[in-house]
Design an enzyme around this catalytic site. Structure first.
Site, PDB file in Angstrom:
ATOM      1  CG  ASP A  62      -0.678  -0.027   2.745  1.00 33.09           C
ATOM      2  OD1 ASP A  62      -0.933  -1.381   3.100  1.00 33.09           O
ATOM      3  OD2 ASP A  62       0.493  -0.217   2.512  1.00 33.09           O
ATOM      4  CG  ASP A  64       0.077   4.604   3.700  1.00 35.31           C
ATOM      5  OD1 ASP A  64      -0.876   4.530   2.959  1.00 35.31           O
ATOM      6  OD2 ASP A  64       1.269   4.285   4.932  1.00 35.31           O
ATOM      7  CG  ASP A 141       7.844   3.009  13.323  1.00 32.88           C
ATOM      8  OD1 ASP A 141       7.693   3.552  12.285  1.00 32.88           O
ATOM      9  OD2 ASP A 141       7.390   1.676  13.248  1.00 32.88           O
TER      10      ASP A 141
END
Ligand code: ATP
Ligand code: MG
Length: 443
Positions: A62, A64, A141
């Site tokens: 996917d 983003d 992160d």
């Protein structure tokens, strides 16, 4: 105040000719979104896992997008746009089955779970607020996950050294590792999972706190841990993920009873079986064959099940009842950590409970088992157990053949080979011994 405030992001622009991210490898729908935002006068970037995966030559599942447009501004640009999320709003631009997630740059650390409950003890407490691209980079992160591909000049923008880390195949947390794990313990699993998936090392300072902080994972939302497990074990990198979890002491927290059973199984037979099963899962994913969470959890919790069964039987419980109790006990205990939905835990238990029926050769029982909806999974599981012990070789051979034989031939064969002691439907004694035997052996 978050540790993030002590991080000083500095921009490095990697121009198109110095990286390998190509528009040809980006989903056309994501490109449409990027161009439309840009034409609307906004900053528009591909971000996160997609940029990272493209840099290592992978195929992102996917795409983003991050932008300085607010969700409402995004909505005005796209008719096929839904706003989701209550506390922090995200835009989903929908193209048939593909959804491009468009997030406005935000400033605060976020656990990425979409779950905005407030937490205590150093974990994420604040509402998310919009921020600059720098803020957005440092709340992510790992450095490898904080790279931005800019549609305006096809450059990669790096604020935290992620480009070098990807080049060196390193997972490195942004900021102070311990603080970042305390904010969101699931990052420990993400480190292991992404390192396994990408064939990266976990950078030393990022790995160091994990064994110490592993127990924090026990406080993570069980539903989120279930989702992480599916990503770790059903996307083609199960063996590497398992080994990473083991090495960093995370297995003991995620699957405490199985981990204990594995530790006390001196021969290593149980571990061999688990690894063999995970290797099979990885092979199926590689071949685009379906994989099931029920089978996966049957495998991961089998050591716990064998152990519980042996304990109950040593306490004198009858085999059939001990099996049911062991299956329930293991399932209930595991639910404290991982929210395994019933639609998976029930077939998982069936796979276990069918195991003892493979030693029964009475004609009626053979046919009943063959037509059981879970026969195939249970038989595959039995075959796996060969990796742990040769005890079931005869059963595997028998049932492999039984599946292939036409019904009348099989019936004739069974009639001409009556099984001693079972002829009048009283297989009890043999059954109890066999079952007790395999459980006590702990495989
Ligand atoms: P994959 O999709 O391959 O599992 P990913 O990195 O894309 O990996 P996602 O869960 O899709 O993982 O998250 C998208 C991005 O959101 C990440 O790349 C990262 O920048 C950010 N992110 C996700 N989870 C967290 C988290 N727990 N803490 C901080 N940032 C996160
Ligand atoms: Mg992703």
């Amino acid at each position: 105040m978050s540790e993030l405030h002590t991080i000083h992001p500095t921009l490095r622009v990697i121009p198109r000719e110095e990286h390998n991210v190509s528009r040809r490898d980006v989903s056309p729908n994501a490109l449409r979104v990027l161009y439309r935002l840009r034409e609307g006068g906004f900053g528009a970037y591909l971000v996160g896992g997609a940029v990272r995966d493209l840099l290592v030559g992978g195929h992102p599942k996917d795409f983003d997008v991050a932008t300085d447009a607010t969700p409402e501004q995004v909505k005005q640009l796209f008719r096929n746009c839904r706003l989701i999320g209550r506390r922090f709003r995200l835009a989903h631009v929908v193209f048939g089955r593909e959804i491009i997630e468009v997030a406005t740059f935000r400033a605060n650390a976020d656990d990425g779970s979409g779950d905005r409950e407030t937490h205590e003890g150093g974990r994420v407490l604040r509402d998310n607020v919009f921020g600059s691209i720098e803020d957005d980079a440092i709340r992510r992160d790992f450095t490898a996950n904080a790279l931005y591909y800019a549609i305006e000049d096809f450059s990669v923008r790096d604020y935290v050294g992620g480009f070098e880390d990807v080049r060196n195949r390193l997972m490195r947390l942004i900021g102070d590792p311990e603080t970042r794990y305390r904010e969101d313990p699931v990052r420990m699993l993400r480190a292991v999972r992404l390192a396994a998936k990408l064939d990266f090392q976990i950078e030393a300072a990022t790995a160091e706190p994990i064994p110490r902080l592993a127990s924090l994972l026990g406080e993570a939302a069980p539903a989120r841990l279930f989702e992480e497990c599916l990503k770790m074990f059903l996307t083609g990198n199960a063996v590497a993920s398992f080994e990473g979890l083991e090495r960093l002491g995370l297995l003991d927290v995620l699957f405490p009873e199985s981990a204990q059973a594995l530790h006390s199984n001196r021969s290593g037979a149980l571990r061999r079986m688990v690894i063999a099963g995970l290797r099979g899962t990885d092979a199926r994913v590689a071949n685009d064959e379906p994989v099931s969470p029920a089978f996966l959890f049957a495998l991961l919790l089998w050591p716990a099940y064998c152990r519980a069964l042996a304990q109950l039987q040593n306490g004198g419980m009858h085999a059939a009842e001990a099996e049911r109790r062991a299956a329930d006990r293991v399932t209930v205990h595991q639910l404290n950590t991982i929210a395994l939905p019933r639609r998976f835990s029930l077939p998982m238990q069936e796979i276990w409970l069918l195991q003892s029926r493979f030693s029964l050769r009475q004609r009626k029982r053979v046919f009943r088992l063959l037509s059981h909806p879970r026969f195939r999974a249970a038989f595959d599981f039995l075959s796996l157990r060969l990796a742990a012990s040769n005890e079931h070789a005869d059963d595997v051979a028998f049932w492999r053949e039984a599946q292939q034989q036409p019904g009348d031939e099989l019936a004739a064969h069974l009639d001409s080979h009556p099984v001693a002691g079972e002829a009048n439907g009283a297989p009890r004694r043999r059954r109890r011994r066999r079952r007790g035997g395999s459980a006590a052996a702990g495989e």
